[in-house]
Design a protein around this motif. Sequence first.
Motif, PDB file in Angstrom:
ATOM      1  N   LYS A 115      83.200  52.800  31.135  1.00  0.00           N
ATOM      2  CA  LYS A 115      82.446  53.831  31.068  1.00  0.00           C
ATOM      3  C   LYS A 115      83.000  55.066  30.689  1.00  0.00           C
ATOM      4  O   LYS A 115      84.160  55.268  31.428  1.00  0.00           O
ATOM      5  CB  LYS A 115      81.338  53.899  32.063  1.00  0.00           C
ATOM      6  CG  LYS A 115      80.301  52.907  32.066  1.00  0.00           C
ATOM      7  CD  LYS A 115      79.336  53.093  33.333  1.00  0.00           C
ATOM      8  CE  LYS A 115      78.596  52.004  33.369  1.00  0.00           C
ATOM      9  NZ  LYS A 115      77.026  52.167  34.402  1.00  0.00           N
TER      10      LYS A 115
ATOM     11  N   GLU B  29      79.246  59.158  31.252  1.00  0.00           N
ATOM     12  CA  GLU B  29      78.476  58.272  31.968  1.00  0.00           C
ATOM     13  C   GLU B  29      78.491  58.064  33.498  1.00  0.00           C
ATOM     14  O   GLU B  29      77.345  57.528  33.979  1.00  0.00           O
ATOM     15  CB  GLU B  29      78.619  56.903  31.039  1.00  0.00           C
ATOM     16  CG  GLU B  29      78.339  56.914  29.830  1.00  0.00           C
ATOM     17  CD  GLU B  29      78.739  55.524  29.051  1.00  0.00           C
ATOM     18  OE1 GLU B  29      78.052  54.866  28.239  1.00  0.00           O
ATOM     19  OE2 GLU B  29      79.831  55.020  29.529  1.00  0.00           O
ATOM     20  N   LYS B  30      79.684  58.300  33.863  1.00  0.00           N
ATOM     21  CA  LYS B  30      79.939  58.130  35.542  1.00  0.00           C
ATOM     22  C   LYS B  30      79.349  59.468  36.071  1.00  0.00           C
ATOM     23  O   LYS B  30      79.352  59.458  37.533  1.00  0.00           O
ATOM     24  CB  LYS B  30      81.608  57.943  35.582  1.00  0.00           C
ATOM     25  CG  LYS B  30      81.966  56.645  35.022  1.00  0.00           C
ATOM     26  CD  LYS B  30      83.445  56.584  35.355  1.00  0.00           C
ATOM     27  CE  LYS B  30      83.949  55.259  35.038  1.00  0.00           C
ATOM     28  NZ  LYS B  30      85.510  55.035  35.253  1.00  0.00           N
ATOM     29  N   ALA B  31      78.954  60.378  35.535  1.00  0.00           N
ATOM     30  CA  ALA B  31      78.756  61.706  36.242  1.00  0.00           C
ATOM     31  C   ALA B  31      77.671  61.555  36.949  1.00  0.00           C
ATOM     32  O   ALA B  31      77.471  62.347  38.247  1.00  0.00           O
ATOM     33  CB  ALA B  31      78.439  62.821  35.000  1.00  0.00           C
ATOM     34  N   ASP B  32      76.510  60.650  36.716  1.00  0.00           N
ATOM     35  CA  ASP B  32      75.423  60.702  37.658  1.00  0.00           C
ATOM     36  C   ASP B  32      75.601  59.379  38.633  1.00  0.00           C
ATOM     37  O   ASP B  32      74.532  59.225  39.302  1.00  0.00           O
ATOM     38  CB  ASP B  32      74.152  60.193  36.565  1.00  0.00           C
ATOM     39  CG  ASP B  32      73.894  61.402  36.108  1.00  0.00           C
ATOM     40  OD1 ASP B  32      74.097  62.500  36.241  1.00  0.00           O
ATOM     41  OD2 ASP B  32      73.317  61.040  34.824  1.00  0.00           O
ATOM     42  N   LEU B  33      76.651  58.782  38.726  1.00  0.00           N
ATOM     43  CA  LEU B  33      77.142  57.663  39.427  1.00  0.00           C
ATOM     44  C   LEU B  33      77.586  58.241  40.845  1.00  0.00           C
ATOM     45  O   LEU B  33      78.318  59.208  41.006  1.00  0.00           O
ATOM     46  CB  LEU B  33      77.863  56.823  38.900  1.00  0.00           C
ATOM     47  CG  LEU B  33      77.548  56.037  37.761  1.00  0.00           C
ATOM     48  CD1 LEU B  33      78.312  55.088  37.189  1.00  0.00           C
ATOM     49  CD2 LEU B  33      76.079  55.423  37.777  1.00  0.00           C
ATOM     50  N   ASP B  34      76.928  57.619  42.062  1.00  0.00           N
ATOM     51  CA  ASP B  34      77.516  58.108  43.333  1.00  0.00           C
ATOM     52  C   ASP B  34      78.748  56.856  43.616  1.00  0.00           C
ATOM     53  O   ASP B  34      78.572  55.876  43.966  1.00  0.00           O
ATOM     54  CB  ASP B  34      76.400  57.795  44.412  1.00  0.00           C
ATOM     55  CG  ASP B  34      76.996  58.243  45.847  1.00  0.00           C
ATOM     56  OD1 ASP B  34      78.218  58.438  45.903  1.00  0.00           O
ATOM     57  OD2 ASP B  34      76.116  58.290  46.444  1.00  0.00           O
TER      58      ASP B  34
ATOM     59  N   ASP C 250      77.863  53.242  43.841  1.00  0.00           N
ATOM     60  CA  ASP C 250      77.836  52.578  42.398  1.00  0.00           C
ATOM     61  C   ASP C 250      79.130  52.243  42.063  1.00  0.00           C
ATOM     62  O   ASP C 250      79.635  52.785  40.891  1.00  0.00           O
ATOM     63  CB  ASP C 250      77.277  53.730  41.551  1.00  0.00           C
ATOM     64  CG  ASP C 250      75.566  54.006  41.852  1.00  0.00           C
ATOM     65  OD1 ASP C 250      75.147  53.211  42.363  1.00  0.00           O
ATOM     66  OD2 ASP C 250      75.381  55.248  41.707  1.00  0.00           O
TER      67      ASP C 250
ATOM     68  N   SER D 105      68.617  47.447  37.535  1.00  0.00           N
ATOM     69  CA  SER D 105      69.704  48.656  37.797  1.00  0.00           C
ATOM     70  C   SER D 105      69.915  48.691  39.340  1.00  0.00           C
ATOM     71  O   SER D 105      70.932  49.460  39.953  1.00  0.00           O
ATOM     72  CB  SER D 105      69.346  50.037  37.204  1.00  0.00           C
ATOM     73  OG  SER D 105      68.055  50.390  37.532  1.00  0.00           O
TER      74      SER D 105
END
Length: 261
Positions: A198, A202-207, A211, A184
Amino acid sequence: MEPAALPTALQLAASGDTGLSLEKRAALGASLLLLQRDYRFERVWFWGCIQGVRGTYYIAQGLGPDLAAPRSRLYSLNCVEWSLLPPATVEMVEQAALLKGLFQGDPSFEYEYAEVNAEDDERFLEDGKELTIKEENRLVATIEQIDRAVGIIPRRAFMKTPLGSVHENRNFEGLSLTEAKKLSSYFHFTEPVNLKNKTLLEKADLDPSTDFLDSLEHDVPQAVKCKYAENLIQRFLWWDIPLKKCYQFGFLLLFCFWSSE
Protein backbone atom coordinates in the motif's frame (compact mmCIF):
# COMPACT_ATOMS: atom_id res chain seq x y z
CA MET A 1 -9.75 -21.44 22.37
CA GLU A 2 -8.09 -21.54 25.77
CA PRO A 3 -8.54 -24.35 28.35
CA ALA A 4 -10.63 -22.23 30.73
CA ALA A 5 -13.22 -21.45 28.05
CA LEU A 6 -13.00 -24.86 26.37
CA PRO A 7 -16.22 -26.58 27.63
CA THR A 8 -18.54 -23.68 26.75
CA ALA A 9 -16.66 -22.82 23.56
CA LEU A 10 -16.82 -26.36 22.20
CA GLN A 11 -20.54 -26.50 22.86
CA LEU A 12 -21.06 -23.23 20.98
CA ALA A 13 -18.77 -24.12 18.10
CA ALA A 14 -20.06 -27.65 17.55
CA SER A 15 -22.52 -28.24 14.73
CA GLY A 16 -24.25 -31.40 13.62
CA ASP A 17 -22.26 -34.49 14.55
CA THR A 18 -18.90 -32.72 14.72
CA GLY A 19 -18.87 -32.04 18.46
CA LEU A 20 -16.65 -33.77 20.98
CA SER A 21 -17.94 -36.22 23.56
CA LEU A 22 -18.03 -35.24 27.23
CA GLU A 23 -15.12 -37.60 27.83
CA LYS A 24 -12.97 -35.88 25.20
CA ARG A 25 -13.89 -32.43 26.50
CA ALA A 26 -12.89 -33.38 30.04
CA ALA A 27 -9.62 -34.93 28.85
CA LEU A 28 -8.76 -31.86 26.79
CA GLY A 29 -9.53 -29.46 29.61
CA ALA A 30 -7.11 -31.27 31.91
CA SER A 31 -4.35 -32.15 29.44
CA LEU A 32 -4.07 -28.67 27.90
CA LEU A 33 -3.34 -27.17 31.31
CA LEU A 34 -0.59 -29.75 31.86
CA LEU A 35 0.69 -29.06 28.36
CA GLN A 36 0.96 -25.36 29.12
CA ARG A 37 2.87 -26.09 32.32
CA ASP A 38 5.25 -28.70 30.89
CA TYR A 39 6.21 -26.68 27.80
CA ARG A 40 6.13 -23.34 29.68
CA PHE A 41 3.79 -21.69 27.19
CA GLU A 42 2.23 -18.35 28.01
CA ARG A 43 -1.06 -19.74 26.74
CA VAL A 44 -2.39 -22.75 24.86
CA TRP A 45 -5.11 -22.74 22.23
CA PHE A 46 -7.08 -25.78 21.12
CA TRP A 47 -6.92 -25.46 17.34
CA GLY A 48 -9.33 -28.20 16.26
CA CYS A 49 -9.43 -31.70 14.80
CA ILE A 50 -8.47 -33.42 11.57
CA GLN A 51 -10.18 -36.74 11.02
CA GLY A 52 -8.43 -39.76 9.57
CA VAL A 53 -9.44 -43.28 8.56
CA ARG A 54 -8.06 -44.96 11.69
CA GLY A 55 -7.97 -42.04 14.10
CA THR A 56 -8.42 -38.33 14.68
CA TYR A 57 -5.70 -35.76 15.22
CA TYR A 58 -6.47 -33.25 17.97
CA ILE A 59 -4.37 -30.13 17.42
CA ALA A 60 -3.17 -27.57 19.98
CA GLN A 61 -0.99 -24.49 19.62
CA GLY A 62 1.37 -23.08 22.22
CA LEU A 63 2.03 -19.34 22.29
CA GLY A 64 4.60 -17.09 23.88
CA PRO A 65 4.30 -13.44 24.98
CA ASP A 66 4.17 -12.25 21.34
CA LEU A 67 0.97 -13.64 19.79
CA ALA A 68 2.20 -12.94 16.26
CA ALA A 69 5.40 -14.97 16.72
CA PRO A 70 5.62 -18.50 15.25
CA ARG A 71 3.56 -20.92 17.33
CA SER A 72 4.43 -24.38 18.54
CA ARG A 73 2.02 -26.98 17.17
CA LEU A 74 1.22 -30.25 18.89
CA TYR A 75 -1.08 -33.16 18.15
CA SER A 76 -2.72 -35.90 20.17
CA LEU A 77 -4.57 -39.03 19.20
CA ASN A 78 -6.35 -39.45 22.54
CA CYS A 79 -6.60 -35.89 23.98
CA VAL A 80 -4.17 -36.87 26.74
CA GLU A 81 -0.69 -37.48 25.30
CA TRP A 82 0.75 -34.73 23.10
CA SER A 83 3.58 -34.75 20.55
CA LEU A 84 5.36 -31.69 19.18
CA LEU A 85 5.16 -31.16 15.41
CA PRO A 86 8.09 -29.81 13.38
CA PRO A 87 7.84 -26.32 11.85
CA ALA A 88 6.23 -26.16 8.41
CA THR A 89 8.55 -25.65 5.45
CA VAL A 90 7.89 -24.68 1.84
CA GLU A 91 8.95 -28.17 0.74
CA MET A 92 6.45 -29.80 3.12
CA VAL A 93 3.61 -27.69 1.76
CA GLU A 94 4.56 -28.42 -1.86
CA GLN A 95 4.81 -32.16 -1.26
CA ALA A 96 1.55 -32.30 0.69
CA ALA A 97 -0.20 -30.53 -2.18
CA LEU A 98 0.49 -33.60 -4.33
CA LEU A 99 -1.51 -35.89 -2.06
CA LYS A 100 -5.21 -36.61 -2.35
CA GLY A 101 -7.55 -38.62 -0.17
CA LEU A 102 -8.15 -39.02 3.54
CA PHE A 103 -5.61 -38.93 6.31
CA GLN A 104 -4.85 -42.36 7.76
CA GLY A 105 -4.75 -41.29 11.40
CA ASP A 106 -1.24 -42.73 11.84
CA PRO A 107 1.59 -40.15 11.98
CA SER A 108 4.20 -42.76 11.00
CA PHE A 109 2.36 -43.73 7.82
CA GLU A 110 4.30 -43.01 4.62
CA TYR A 111 2.69 -42.13 1.30
CA GLU A 112 4.56 -43.43 -1.71
CA TYR A 113 4.87 -41.67 -5.06
CA ALA A 114 2.31 -44.06 -6.55
CA GLU A 115 -0.28 -42.32 -4.35
CA VAL A 116 0.71 -38.89 -5.62
CA ASN A 117 -1.00 -37.17 -8.54
CA ALA A 118 0.30 -38.62 -11.81
CA GLU A 119 0.01 -35.21 -13.48
CA ASP A 120 2.69 -33.68 -11.27
CA ASP A 121 6.27 -33.54 -12.50
CA GLU A 122 9.27 -35.35 -11.07
CA ARG A 123 10.85 -32.43 -9.25
CA PHE A 124 10.39 -34.17 -5.91
CA LEU A 125 12.10 -37.40 -6.96
CA GLU A 126 15.46 -37.84 -5.27
CA ASP A 127 18.24 -39.75 -7.06
CA GLY A 128 15.69 -41.67 -9.09
CA LYS A 129 14.05 -43.10 -5.97
CA GLU A 130 10.34 -42.99 -5.37
CA LEU A 131 9.19 -40.13 -3.20
CA THR A 132 7.77 -40.94 0.23
CA ILE A 133 5.86 -38.40 2.30
CA LYS A 134 5.26 -38.92 6.00
CA GLU A 135 1.76 -38.28 7.25
CA GLU A 136 3.22 -36.17 10.05
CA ASN A 137 4.64 -33.78 7.44
CA ARG A 138 1.33 -33.75 5.60
CA LEU A 139 -0.39 -32.89 8.87
CA VAL A 140 1.98 -29.97 9.50
CA ALA A 141 1.49 -28.66 5.96
CA THR A 142 -2.30 -28.93 6.18
CA ILE A 143 -2.43 -27.02 9.46
CA GLU A 144 -0.20 -24.34 7.95
CA GLN A 145 -2.43 -24.03 4.88
CA ILE A 146 -5.61 -23.79 6.96
CA ASP A 147 -4.05 -21.20 9.25
CA ARG A 148 -3.04 -19.07 6.27
CA ALA A 149 -6.39 -19.45 4.53
CA VAL A 150 -8.91 -19.06 7.36
CA GLY A 151 -7.02 -17.94 10.47
CA ILE A 152 -8.72 -14.59 11.10
CA ILE A 153 -9.22 -12.14 13.94
CA PRO A 154 -11.68 -9.25 14.35
CA ARG A 155 -10.33 -5.72 14.17
CA ARG A 156 -9.01 -4.34 17.48
CA ALA A 157 -8.93 -7.78 19.13
CA PHE A 158 -5.12 -7.59 19.16
CA MET A 159 -2.80 -4.62 19.55
CA LYS A 160 0.71 -4.10 18.19
CA THR A 161 3.10 -2.32 20.53
CA PRO A 162 5.75 0.21 19.40
CA LEU A 163 8.34 -2.54 19.99
CA GLY A 164 6.60 -4.75 17.39
CA SER A 165 5.11 -7.42 19.64
CA VAL A 166 1.40 -8.29 19.46
CA HIS A 167 -0.80 -8.68 22.53
CA GLU A 168 -4.46 -9.25 23.24
CA ASN A 169 -6.52 -6.09 23.61
CA ARG A 170 -8.16 -6.54 26.99
CA ASN A 171 -10.58 -3.68 26.28
CA PHE A 172 -12.03 -5.45 23.25
CA GLU A 173 -15.58 -6.67 23.89
CA GLY A 174 -16.53 -7.79 20.40
CA LEU A 175 -17.74 -6.18 17.19
CA SER A 176 -21.02 -4.40 16.85
CA LEU A 177 -23.58 -5.95 14.49
CA THR A 178 -22.83 -3.27 11.89
CA GLU A 179 -19.08 -3.89 12.06
CA ALA A 180 -19.54 -7.66 12.06
CA LYS A 181 -21.18 -7.47 8.62
CA LYS A 182 -18.11 -5.85 7.03
CA LEU A 183 -15.20 -7.88 5.70
CA SER A 184 -12.97 -4.92 6.52
CA SER A 185 -13.55 -5.72 10.20
CA TYR A 186 -11.59 -8.98 9.92
CA PHE A 187 -7.89 -9.60 9.36
CA HIS A 188 -5.83 -12.60 8.29
CA PHE A 189 -3.79 -13.60 11.34
CA THR A 190 -0.67 -14.27 9.27
CA GLU A 191 2.28 -12.26 7.96
CA PRO A 192 0.79 -9.35 5.95
CA VAL A 193 1.39 -9.24 2.20
CA ASN A 194 -0.98 -6.65 0.73
CA LEU A 195 -0.33 -4.16 3.51
CA LYS A 196 3.31 -3.85 2.49
CA ASN A 197 2.28 -2.88 -1.04
CA LYS A 198 0.00 0.00 0.00
CA THR A 199 1.05 3.55 -0.65
CA LEU A 200 1.59 6.12 2.10
CA LEU A 201 -1.67 7.78 1.10
CA GLU A 202 -3.57 4.49 1.56
CA LYS A 203 -1.92 3.96 4.94
CA ALA A 204 -2.79 7.46 6.15
CA ASP A 205 -6.15 6.42 7.61
CA LEU A 206 -4.82 3.22 9.21
CA ASP A 207 -4.06 2.87 12.89
CA PRO A 208 -0.67 1.11 13.14
CA SER A 209 -1.59 -0.40 16.50
CA THR A 210 -4.67 -2.21 15.14
CA ASP A 211 -4.41 -2.22 11.32
CA PHE A 212 -1.14 -4.13 11.01
CA LEU A 213 -2.52 -7.15 9.11
CA ASP A 214 -4.20 -7.82 5.75
CA SER A 215 -7.94 -7.21 5.68
CA LEU A 216 -10.36 -9.70 4.16
CA GLU A 217 -12.10 -7.03 2.11
CA HIS A 218 -9.57 -7.22 -0.72
CA ASP A 219 -9.40 -11.01 -0.99
CA VAL A 220 -9.91 -12.28 -4.52
CA PRO A 221 -12.07 -14.30 -4.64
CA GLN A 222 -13.70 -13.15 -1.45
CA ALA A 223 -12.83 -15.64 1.24
CA VAL A 224 -16.13 -15.88 3.04
CA LYS A 225 -19.84 -15.93 2.65
CA CYS A 226 -21.63 -14.52 5.67
CA LYS A 227 -24.95 -15.61 7.07
CA TYR A 228 -26.36 -13.54 9.91
CA ALA A 229 -28.20 -14.90 12.90
CA GLU A 230 -28.00 -14.44 16.66
CA ASN A 231 -24.34 -15.41 16.35
CA LEU A 232 -22.44 -14.54 13.19
CA ILE A 233 -21.76 -17.74 11.24
CA GLN A 234 -19.17 -17.77 8.48
CA ARG A 235 -18.39 -20.61 6.13
CA PHE A 236 -15.24 -20.53 4.01
CA LEU A 237 -15.31 -21.62 0.40
CA TRP A 238 -12.09 -23.62 0.18
CA TRP A 239 -11.89 -25.23 3.63
CA ASP A 240 -15.29 -26.41 4.84
CA ILE A 241 -14.97 -24.92 8.32
CA PRO A 242 -17.87 -23.38 10.26
CA LEU A 243 -16.91 -20.38 12.40
CA LYS A 244 -19.00 -18.76 15.11
CA LYS A 245 -18.42 -15.33 16.55
CA CYS A 246 -18.91 -15.57 20.30
CA TYR A 247 -19.17 -12.08 21.72
CA GLN A 248 -18.69 -13.14 25.31
CA PHE A 249 -15.16 -14.35 24.56
CA GLY A 250 -14.14 -11.39 22.41
CA PHE A 251 -12.50 -13.36 19.60
CA LEU A 252 -13.33 -15.78 16.84
CA LEU A 253 -13.32 -19.43 17.82
CA LEU A 254 -11.88 -21.73 15.19
CA PHE A 255 -13.08 -25.28 15.70
CA CYS A 256 -12.60 -27.41 12.65
CA PHE A 257 -13.16 -30.97 11.64
CA TRP A 258 -11.53 -31.42 8.27
CA SER A 259 -10.96 -34.34 5.97
CA SER A 260 -9.67 -34.39 2.40
CA GLU A 261 -12.64 -36.13 0.81
